[in-house]
Design an enzyme around this catalytic site. Structure first.
Site: not given
Ligand code: AMP
Length: 144
Positions: A30-31, A86, A92-93, A99-100
């Site tokens: 994750d960035i 999410n 909160h998506q 994605h997990f």
């Protein structure tokens, strides 16, 4: 569905720190990590939410997700982790491609200080048994 940034990452059009890839699944860092090692596991299929995902992609993710959790734990030395998924803006998506999140938790917060760590509010209610009976039956009836 509209394409998202994750489709471009899968195709290599946008760079990422890839940790895994097979025919149906892709995983990368994750960035904006909540903690060191925060990893995203995604299907190559561009479904927006989990409920829209095909059985084939769901099975492929289910098969590899525990392995990826183990790998993140071993690589980071974290002592625990959350898997977060999410669905929908209200949940909160932000990226509408399933994605997990694998989010390592560290006993010593400073260890995993890539971000502030995952905060969870869990204000539990109490299940009413009459409603519970109706609800369980309604959900069971909708399982296709
Ligand atoms: P969510 O709120 O569940 O939709 O999470 C979306 C996640 O995607 C966030 O944690 C972002 O930091 C992450 N993200 C967005 N763009 C990128 C990118 N280009 N590379 C890696 N992670 C990203």
């Amino acid at each position: 569905m509209a394409e998202t940034i994750f489709s471009k990452i899968i195709r290599g059009e946008i760079p990422c720190h890839k940790v895994y890839e097979d025919d149906r699944v892709f995983a990368f860092l994750d960035i904006g990590p909540l903690s060191r090692g925060h990893t995203l596991v995604i299907p190559k299929e561009a479904a927006a939410t989990l409920g829209e995902l095909s059985d084939e992609s769901a099975a492929a993710i289910g098969r590899v997700l525990p392995r990826l959790c183990r790998a993140v734990m071993k690589a980071t030395g974290a002592t625990a982790y959350n898997v977060l998924q999410n669905n929908g803006a209200a949940a909160h998506q932000a990226v509408f491609h399933v994605h997990f999140h694998i989010i390592p938790r560290y006993e010593n917060a400073a260890e995993g200080s890539a971000g502030g760590g995952l905060g969870i509010r869990w204000p539990a209610g109490k299940l009413d048994s009459t409603d519970g009976t109706q609800l369980a039956a309604a959900i069971a009836a909708h399982v296709a």
